[in-house]
Design an enzyme around this catalytic site. Structure first.
Site, PDB file in Angstrom:
ATOM      1  N   LYS A   1      -9.495  -7.044   8.241  1.00 15.90           N
ATOM      2  CA  LYS A   1      -8.309  -6.496   9.082  1.00 15.90           C
ATOM      3  C   LYS A   1      -8.858  -6.853  10.401  1.00 15.90           C
ATOM      4  O   LYS A   1      -9.862  -6.741  11.158  1.00 15.90           O
ATOM      5  CB  LYS A   1      -8.374  -4.922   9.380  1.00 15.90           C
ATOM      6  CG  LYS A   1      -7.643  -4.077   8.100  1.00 15.90           C
ATOM      7  CD  LYS A   1      -7.758  -2.813   8.300  1.00 15.90           C
ATOM      8  CE  LYS A   1      -7.269  -2.126   6.773  1.00 15.90           C
ATOM      9  NZ  LYS A   1      -7.177  -0.725   6.838  1.00 15.90           N
TER      10      LYS A   1
ATOM     11  N   ASP B   1     -13.708  -1.680   3.227  1.00 15.96           N
ATOM     12  CA  ASP B   1     -12.777  -1.596   4.321  1.00 15.96           C
ATOM     13  C   ASP B   1     -13.429  -1.094   5.595  1.00 15.96           C
ATOM     14  O   ASP B   1     -13.956  -2.088   6.081  1.00 15.96           O
ATOM     15  CB  ASP B   1     -11.425  -1.073   3.882  1.00 15.96           C
ATOM     16  CG  ASP B   1     -10.438  -0.766   5.235  1.00 15.96           C
ATOM     17  OD1 ASP B   1     -10.668  -1.326   6.098  1.00 15.96           O
ATOM     18  OD2 ASP B   1      -9.543  -0.202   4.884  1.00 15.96           O
TER      19      ASP B   1
ATOM     20  N   GLU C   1     -11.035   0.392  -3.337  1.00 19.69           N
ATOM     21  CA  GLU C   1     -11.393   0.359  -1.969  1.00 19.69           C
ATOM     22  C   GLU C   1     -11.774   1.562  -1.440  1.00 19.69           C
ATOM     23  O   GLU C   1     -11.509   2.714  -1.770  1.00 19.69           O
ATOM     24  CB  GLU C   1      -9.921   0.063  -1.414  1.00 19.69           C
ATOM     25  CG  GLU C   1     -10.038  -0.584   0.044  1.00 19.69           C
ATOM     26  CD  GLU C   1      -8.784  -1.060   0.904  1.00 19.69           C
ATOM     27  OE1 GLU C   1      -7.822  -1.310   0.025  1.00 19.69           O
ATOM     28  OE2 GLU C   1      -8.388  -0.805   2.087  1.00 19.69           O
TER      29      GLU C   1
ATOM     30  N   ASP D   1      -7.065   3.080  -3.347  1.00 15.40           N
ATOM     31  CA  ASP D   1      -7.956   2.983  -1.799  1.00 15.40           C
ATOM     32  C   ASP D   1      -8.355   4.478  -1.539  1.00 15.40           C
ATOM     33  O   ASP D   1      -7.206   5.285  -1.284  1.00 15.40           O
ATOM     34  CB  ASP D   1      -6.864   2.333  -0.898  1.00 15.40           C
ATOM     35  CG  ASP D   1      -7.706   2.225   0.795  1.00 15.40           C
ATOM     36  OD1 ASP D   1      -8.857   2.676   0.776  1.00 15.40           O
ATOM     37  OD2 ASP D   1      -7.290   1.839   1.474  1.00 15.40           O
TER      38      ASP D   1
ATOM     39  N   SER E   1       0.678  -1.247   0.191  1.00 10.32           N
ATOM     40  CA  SER E   1      -0.031  -0.008  -0.018  1.00 10.32           C
ATOM     41  C   SER E   1       0.923   1.110  -0.181  1.00 10.32           C
ATOM     42  O   SER E   1       1.786   1.322   0.865  1.00 10.32           O
ATOM     43  CB  SER E   1      -0.663  -0.011   1.365  1.00 10.32           C
ATOM     44  OG  SER E   1      -1.619   1.178   1.162  1.00 10.32           O
TER      45      SER E   1
ATOM     46  N   LYS F   1      -1.111  -1.061  -4.489  1.00  8.98           N
ATOM     47  CA  LYS F   1      -2.268  -0.401  -3.946  1.00  8.98           C
ATOM     48  C   LYS F   1      -1.759   1.251  -3.968  1.00  8.98           C
ATOM     49  O   LYS F   1      -0.686   1.391  -3.202  1.00  8.98           O
ATOM     50  CB  LYS F   1      -2.798  -0.863  -2.808  1.00  8.98           C
ATOM     51  CG  LYS F   1      -3.480   0.071  -2.150  1.00  8.98           C
ATOM     52  CD  LYS F   1      -4.704  -0.881  -1.003  1.00  8.98           C
ATOM     53  CE  LYS F   1      -4.750   0.035   0.483  1.00  8.98           C
ATOM     54  NZ  LYS F   1      -5.397  -0.571   1.412  1.00  8.98           N
TER      55      LYS F   1
ATOM     56  N   GLY G   1      -3.729  -3.899   6.323  1.00 12.46           N
ATOM     57  CA  GLY G   1      -2.513  -3.630   7.203  1.00 12.46           C
ATOM     58  C   GLY G   1      -2.966  -2.285   7.785  1.00 12.46           C
ATOM     59  O   GLY G   1      -3.823  -1.557   7.423  1.00 12.46           O
TER      60      GLY G   1
ATOM     61  N   LYS H   1      -2.889   4.803  -2.624  1.00 11.16           N
ATOM     62  CA  LYS H   1      -4.180   5.744  -2.047  1.00 11.16           C
ATOM     63  C   LYS H   1      -4.381   6.732  -2.949  1.00 11.16           C
ATOM     64  O   LYS H   1      -3.572   7.584  -3.841  1.00 11.16           O
ATOM     65  CB  LYS H   1      -3.459   6.375  -0.690  1.00 11.16           C
ATOM     66  CG  LYS H   1      -3.076   5.471   0.253  1.00 11.16           C
ATOM     67  CD  LYS H   1      -4.283   4.845   1.166  1.00 11.16           C
ATOM     68  CE  LYS H   1      -3.951   3.810   2.079  1.00 11.16           C
ATOM     69  NZ  LYS H   1      -5.188   3.400   2.626  1.00 11.16           N
TER      70      LYS H   1
END
Ligand code: OSB
Ligand code: MG
Length: 375
Positions: free
Chosen positions: A264, A240, A215, A190, A137, A163, A292, A165
């Site tokens: 998670k 998420d 995400e 995400d 990520s 991934k 994570g 952000k």
């Protein structure tokens, strides 16, 4: 069967190798609560509370989790005889919410139980894939050039999925640049809840990039608008933030709020809850992967263990210690193979040793809760 005699909390402050920026803010240093439980026979187990330093991702944060774990949750488990670690969640159930604080204690009990039985935690949890696939990520950067450089490093290291952000200020052009540079790598975005349904045109426009998934585009507590959005875009939505329990997962599946879940441990309250969410999703044909929370080695080790369950069919955000820490608090550090995998250890429990001397160096406060009270 065991009885917890003490719950020991230690807060450590650890600077990140590189800041991590999401749509809700930037983190330079982690303030992490570690949990050590000990039973009446002297067996020990370690867990980690995975909340952030501020209530940006979830409503829990380091200081709220500290008092909750110390004053409310630890007293609920201390001195209670349980059949096994799977019953620890139930002891704390009366208290609503605070799942990350609960998870710190609950996962520590799982480690304790696996160590007591002399089995690796991943097997004890019912894991089947000792080798797990890893993604990374990557936070929002100061420039697209910096992002491309970071992606290059991670692809060269072997990671299977990237991934990034995203946010309304860091989306279309950024993803376009990544695709232009790296072609059809497994890529996802995400948003950490940075959009609303009013952004539908922007979100639709991302379909052209063939992202593996998008995400959490919409608000952190929503599964209704996500269903409306999913009906209008091709990119699979991954949920998420709003999935905090097996019931939440069931409802999201029924509503078709998304096609994938980032699972998670902390967000759902520990391994027992993760196993239930995994089961609900596996039976419904909904893939999950392990997310994570910028964990230290202890939380990371728990993530590795749970990722071995059959329903975790996509690469997770579980990656090497050195991406986060100059030196990790466990021995050995978590390493990723050249083909982007981690092999869950064969040693009992989490399978990594906690470097307690090193911990002491970075510790900013400590507390031991026993039947006699807080010390
Ligand atoms: O949304 O998955 C998230 C980190 C902190 C809070 C929320 C998230 C993340 C990550 C980082 O994406 C995952 C990791 O590398 O630990
Ligand atoms: Mg996320």
């Amino acid at each position: 069967m065991f009885k917890i005699r003490s719950v020991e909390l230690t807060e450590i402050n650890l600077p990140l190798v590189h800041f991590f920026e999401t749509s809700f803010g930037r983190t330079y240093e982690r303030r992490i609560i570690l949990v050590r439980v000990e039973d009446a026979d002297g067996n020990e187990g370690w867990g980690e509370v995975t909340c952030g330093e501020e209530p940006g991702y979830s409503d829990e944060w380091t200081d709220s989790a500290w008092v909750t774990a110390e004053k409310i949750l630890a007293p609920m488990v201390i001195g209670r005889e349980v059949e096994g670690a799977a019953d620890v969640w139930g002891l704390m159930k009366w208290a609503r919410g605070h799942r990350m604080a609960k998870s710190g204690i609950e996962t520590a009990c799982w480690d304790l139980e696996a160590k007591k039985l002399g089995v690796p935690l991943w097997r004890h949890l019912g894991g089947v894939n000792q080798v797990i696939e890893c993604g990374v990520s990557i936070g929002i950067q100061d420039s697209i050039a910096q992002l491309l450089e970071k992606i290059r490093v991670e692809l060269e290291a072997g990671y299977k999925r990237i991934k990034i952000k995203i946010s309304p200020k860091w989306d279309y052009e950024v993803i376009k640049a990544v695709r232009a540079e790296f072609g059809d790598i497994l890529l996802m975005g995400d948003a950490n809840s940075a959009y609303t349904l009013a952004d539908i045109d922007k979100l639709k426009s991302l379909d052209e990039f063939g992202l593996m998934m998008l995400e959490q585009p919409l608000p952190h507590d929503d599964i209704i608008d996500h269903a409306k959005l999913q009906a209008q875009i091709d990119t699979p939505i991954c949920l998420d933030e709003p999935i905090k329990s097996p019931e939440d997962a069931r409802k999201a599946i029924e509503l078709r709020s998304g096609k994938i879940i980032n699972l998670k441990n902390g967000r759902v309250g520990g391994h027992t809850q993760s196993r239930l969410v995994e089961e609900v999703c596996r039976k419904a044909g909904m893939p999950v992967w392990c997310g994570g929370m910028l964990e230290s080695g202890i939380g990371r080790a728990h993530n590795i263990a749970i990722s071995t369950l059959a329903g975790y069919t996509m690469p997770g955000d579980v990656s090497a210690s050195k991406r986060y820490w100059h030196e990790d608090i466990i021995e050995p550090a978590v390493e990723v193979s050249a083909s982007g995998t981690i092999t869950a250890p064969d040693a009992p429990g989490i399978g990594f040793d906690v470097k307690t001397q090193f911990l002491a160096k970075f510790s900013t406060r400590g507390s031991v809760v026993t039947k006699q009270g807080i010390k």
